[in-house]
Write an enzyme that holds these catalytic residues in place. Structure first.
Site, PDB file in Angstrom:
ATOM      1  N   THR A 295     -13.440  20.820 -55.104  1.00 35.08           N
ATOM      2  CA  THR A 295     -14.057  19.747 -55.888  1.00 35.08           C
ATOM      3  C   THR A 295     -13.050  18.670 -56.309  1.00 35.08           C
ATOM      4  O   THR A 295     -11.879  18.943 -56.502  1.00 35.08           O
ATOM      5  CB  THR A 295     -14.711  20.298 -57.169  1.00 35.08           C
TER       6      THR A 295
ATOM      7  N   GLU B 280     -20.838  26.640 -58.642  1.00 36.22           N
ATOM      8  CA  GLU B 280     -21.289  27.227 -57.379  1.00 36.22           C
ATOM      9  C   GLU B 280     -22.712  26.781 -57.051  1.00 36.22           C
ATOM     10  O   GLU B 280     -23.528  27.568 -56.584  1.00 36.22           O
ATOM     11  CB  GLU B 280     -21.204  28.761 -57.436  1.00 36.22           C
TER      12      GLU B 280
ATOM     13  N   GLY C  25     -10.150  26.667 -60.483  1.00 34.51           N
ATOM     14  CA  GLY C  25      -9.481  27.654 -61.322  1.00 34.51           C
ATOM     15  C   GLY C  25      -8.141  28.018 -60.731  1.00 34.51           C
ATOM     16  O   GLY C  25      -7.985  28.067 -59.517  1.00 34.51           O
TER      17      GLY C  25
END
Lengths: 692, 692
Positions: free
Chosen positions: A161, A454, A210
């Protein structure tokens, strides 16, 4: 105003962890169990073996002083939580090495994730990063990198992303188009046989992954591959971000944490800006694509395989929904049988248990029904997904559409219900639920991303709707669907069915309830499909502008029906020895269906399945169904087997200690380490003393 | 895979705060305004004068370097936030003294609370603590303490709730019974003419009061008054907790912060344990009760007056719901017209604005309709409450029941919708909404207590239901209700009414929509009242066990109908000069009613108001109503006049700067002050280096 001494004296004793006393109310609720709890727990976990493994994991976590969860966690800053979890990550590594290393990928994730407070530091390394290598790397790359990941010598993340582009998974399965709009570039330099990575705009900054900010040393970076000025679409590249010795970032790489969030405090979601970063051509993950020394680009194999990575995450999310709702229920239900409020019981001044208020039961029982239903359905989906992975290796993609349909739909419906359910439970505990010591605030905020990451839930429902509409079209072409779409063959019959509901008893019958949910779904599907078929609008306008709310509503109704079917199927076919286990699950199935209908039954009035008077029968049926479950609430919740060491709750522990520990944790908390807070003397006392 | 260069080039420019550039999309949306924004803003604030005052407050806050809100706030620890706000509290005191002191109680609260980030330190001192003195103290006590509070020489709190006893406001207005179950004792020592305060049990620990933990030096403590062994019920006492010079706690007093929470991080909600703390007899707040030198206890005046204190808070909460939802809408709507996702527009590769997705519109437009409706209704309630306060001084309690009914009902319905609305908006912004820089996480968690404090919403709906059921009973005795209960006189007519809905146009008619909401409410009230009247159960069982879900559902339907009536009433009667303002409000009123009916219209099928086919008409009508509002969304949202300095949002500011500032704040955030985080070298590098 009279003395209420009498009532004080008779009030049942609450629990005490310190003195190992179980609350009288909780003990009495436990005694009401009318079924074999162990048998239910085993099936809930997917079998005896899995439960034993889970219990083994729990005992490791509980007995290790570094790994053990603690209430101090709630009172830590982000920095403290992160450092604390580095320490724990190291400890899991040590334990894993000596105890579980036989099957790294399969065993490591469940053993810590079952119990770990906060978001596990190695989470992405072990899931997305490792999966990317396995699925997207060719044999040579897998052989080179996977062992290093398994030994934790490469800690990595999944950098897809961007600031301007979310998890833009516009997956039209017929025509795989990943990552529309991503702007990061990977330009081939033929001379040096390298790719040059760049972030050409602000919006191309990698944002959100993350472990990208501070923890990850490596990343799988998605970037638009440009060769000779030609764009070959977005492809995955392996990038080393930090120096292995110092862990400082390498030249051309700027990365960091993106800042504080609603939850996930201990996870370093990060940003990454690339400035002429060179990587060898061989760092292109090349199972499905290839660039040769001359810069010739080729595609190999079936790109649909790529999709399995993302789908695995969604299947895990579906299972996580049931598990997380179970945690919240454990806390809330125990509190609700020990906490008493208002003298509203006849003939006594003892206050009423929260769970003996009808309004409270109407909040809790449906959530318990959802928990069991979602769990058994998700376990079945997990099996289907594993079958799919096997099939794909032989080029068989037969299950892909169905698995996509279910995983998207479950993800959207379950995570919303779970998230809202945690929030309902938190609120139902009043002030105690607002306080971190209950365990509920962290549970809620750390669960929150599930509804948006997601694949945002709205988009996921729309994705799930595709196969429904496609199936309808196929039927018109003579196709006869089976399995979960079997009921599509009898829409006419369903839509003309009369419920014949004369009283609440008719709505406690599982066959009727199944019919009702089928009719509701059929009605929504039929009207939506019809409107879309007769509309003159473009496909884009139909799907995004004119009928998207219809599609979402239809997909949800279908998913909730399918879930009910799978749930009933489990109850019928699982070889339970104790008949009362089945009976209790059937009672929950009734509550499940009635909850659904109480929320949305207009379709049934539209088709004539329901007639005047049925609204009252429906409500009465739910009152009766919930009253039947009531005595089994604590046993059914505790069959979920959520250990105290996981919930770390001052109001929902197994002792029914709802006050003593709460006060103790409060007294020991951070702000109380100083009697007079900094700033009081400087800023407040001058006001008090009239000196300002 | 083709190049999408073309689409990149045409993509509208987003905003930049740094360069003072407004996003192209936002600018275009603003140009669509078809009404006098200023006129709507003025009426939204309750008049030109109030708006000017509000703007004056804003400019004070914006222009003061200490008071100005900052994004750093989101990244502060609790300790830092608290100290920061002590500094700001001092500054508000200084400014207040020189600028606003003319009318302390009225002017101080609105001017800071309009703008203050986090929970204002003096909040409780200036509301509950000050109100207690004014309402519960006799003239002498008011004369003694109130000036000190006004000069901030007494900072105090309201210590009612205990660990074992929530805001247990079982107010049965006919028979005021406050604070059932509170255990703190105040025992009269005749010899010394003092009360001795004690916390006899763990559950009697005062728990939750704001400013009790660290900030308050004084407290109004509710305790069971015992004289000569006789319990005279719970009474309010003035207690000094901390030494004025050192601010250390006084002997016998143990107090502190209760720990981290879901939100309200900067507020020191506290606990208090009392051990033989002596206070003079004259510290009993004695407007309504008296204990003489000999220990004789007497009651003076009408205890119902006490209730006005709590009611004031609920009225404020109702107004706050609209205002807070407006803040979330400002952030979310701006983001939704600048953020684009997926190329789903015909004839162009430019991605579609979030707000041009129907699913997104279905989330936002209803929330905007609720915001305006709740605001105008709450302003009317505020007027009623002020009238009540005047009336009570002359012993006229005529408005009390109605004001209680409305304030409880509004509080329950509005805060739930507002809280859920913020959450919906936060989720609809995906990752950006999860990030603190959006402003939404703090908005949500700091708003969260509203649904549970000052009377849990479920209990509040039940409270509100009382007057409905009482009115029904009175009608049976020949009473003819008026005002909001007017429609109770024509239940028979309503319940036999046919909607005659032949298409969506029939459901865009405000008269039909009003009828539909009235029928829905009437049906629920009638069936609930009938079931309760014919039930043989005790009153306790009826209200808490058998029919409480019916009562809650009925109260909500009634409140939402009443709100609609007030909203229409405002639109009809407010002297708007610009006819387009009225038209826009009417469009929002349609969306309000249709949203309600889409959620719950089963009652209409039950009465025959709706017939087969109407579900589709309803959905069509909502699509049409929402499409009409769509071009005015930004103007209508910006008419709420929420300044950038209040929202402190990197995605919802008035520039439509949704990326640049977000990245900048991320880069400057705390974790990025260190390149390699503490713990990496000690715990992680050894793993990487294979040394573990």
């Amino acid at each position: 105003m009279e003395s209420n001494k009498t009532s004080q004296e008779q009030k049942p004793k609450v629990g005490s962890i310190k003195n190992k006393i179980v609350a009288q109310d909780l003990e009495e609720e436990r005694k009401k169990a009318n079924f074999d709890i162990k048998e239910l727990t085993e099936s809930y976990f997917g079998g005896k073996e899995k439960l034993e493994q889970h219990n083994d994991h729990i005992s490791v976590m509980e007995n290790d002083p570094i790994l053990r969860n603690t209430e101090k966690w709630y009172d830590m800053t982000r920095e403290e939580q992160i450092e604390h979890n580095f320490k724990r990550a190291r400890r899991t590594y040590e334990i894993n090495k000596e105890k579980y290393y036989h099957n790294y990928e399969v065993s490591y994730i469940p053993w810590f994730s079952a119990m770990f407070q906060g978001i596990f530091p190695f989470g992405l390394t072990m899931s997305m990063f490792s999966l990317c290598i396995q699925q997207l790397g060719d044999d040579e790359q897998v052989a080179k990198w996977l062992p290093l990941v398994k030994q934790m010598k490469m800690i990595g993340c999944y950098a897809q992303t961007e600031l301007g582009h979310g998890s833009n998974v516009a997956v039209i399965l017929e025509q795989v188009q990943y990552f529309q709009g991503l702007e990061t570039t990977a330009t081939f330099d033929k001379e040096k046989d390298e790719f040059i990575l760049n972030s050409p705009t602000i919006t191309s900054t990698k944002f959100w992954p993350g472990e990208l900010g501070k923890f990850g040393g490596w990343a799988v970076v998605y970037a638009k591959m440009i060769i000779n000025g030609k764009n070959h679409g977005v492809q995955p590249f392996m990038l080393q971000m930090r120096d292995t010795e110092t862990y400082e970032t390498l030249p051309g790489i700027e990365c960091g944490d993106i800042g504080p969030k609603f939850g996930y405090a201990s996870k370093d979601n990060g940003y990454l800006i690339l400035k002429n970063v060179r990587i060898p051509r061989s760092n292109l993950l090349q199972r499905y694509v290839n660039v040769d020394r001359e810069g010739h680009f080729t595609i190999k194999g079936d790109l649909r395989s790529l999709y399995s990575v993302m789908m695995f995450i969604r299947v895990s999310i579906a299972i996580g929904a049931a598990k997380t709702l179970g945690v919240a229920l454990t806390i809330g239900t125990r509190y609700a049988v020990v906490r008493r409020q208002f003298s509203t019981q006849d003939g006594t001044k003892i206050e009423r248990k929260l769970l003996d208020y009808q309004t409270h039961q109407f909040k809790y029982t449906p959530l318990l029904a959802y928990t069991y239903a979602f769990n058994f359905t998700s376990l079945a989906l997990m099996e289907m997904h594993q079958q799919l992975l096997k099939d794909m290796k032989t080029g068989n993609f037969g299950l892909l559409d169905l698995a996509h349909h279910l995983s998207s739909g479950y993800k959207a419906s379950y995570t919303r219900i779970c998230y809202d359910g945690i929030d309902t439970i938190r609120q139902s505990c009043g002030g105690a639920g607002f306080l971190a010591w209950s365990g509920l605030p962290t549970l809620q905020t750390d669960y929150a991303p599930n509804t948006t990451f997601e694949g945002d839930n709205t988009v996921m429902h729309q994705q799930s709707a595709r196969l429904i509409l496609k199936t309808i079209k196929n039927i018109q072409r003579g196709f006869k669907p089976t399995g979960i779409f079997d009921y599509f063959n009898k829409f006419e019959e369903l839509l003309s069915k009369k419920g014949q509901v004369k009283g609440s008893a008719d709505l406690l019958c599982l066959v009727n309830l199944e019919n009702a949910l089928a009719v509701r779904s059929a009605f929504k599907i039929k009207t939506t499909a019809m409107k879309m078929a007769t509309s003159q609008l473009s496909e884009n306008e139909k799907a995004n502008s004119a009928f998207s709310v219809d599609m979402v509503s239809m997909a949800h109704a279908h998913i909730m029906y399918v879930t009910f079917k799978y749930f009933l199927n489990h109850i019928e076919n699982h070889p339970y020895k104790c008949p009362k286990v089945k009976e209790n699950l059937k009672n929950l199935a009734r509550v499940y269906a009635l909850t659904e209908l109480l929320q949305d039954s207009v379709s049934l009035y539209e088709t004539g399945f329901f007639t005047v008077g049925n609204a009252q029968h429906l409500l009465e049926a739910q009152k009766e169904a919930i009253a039947i479950v009531r005595p089994q609430m604590i046993p059914l919740v505790e069959a979920l087997a959520v250990p105290d060491s996981y919930i770390v709750s001052a109001i929902g522990n197994s002792y029914g200690d709802i006050y003593e520990t709460q006060l103790e944790w409060a007294k020991n908390s951070k702000l109380n380490q100083t009697s007079v807070l900094p700033g009081i003397k400087e800023h407040i006392l001058p006001i008090l003393h009239g000196k300002l």
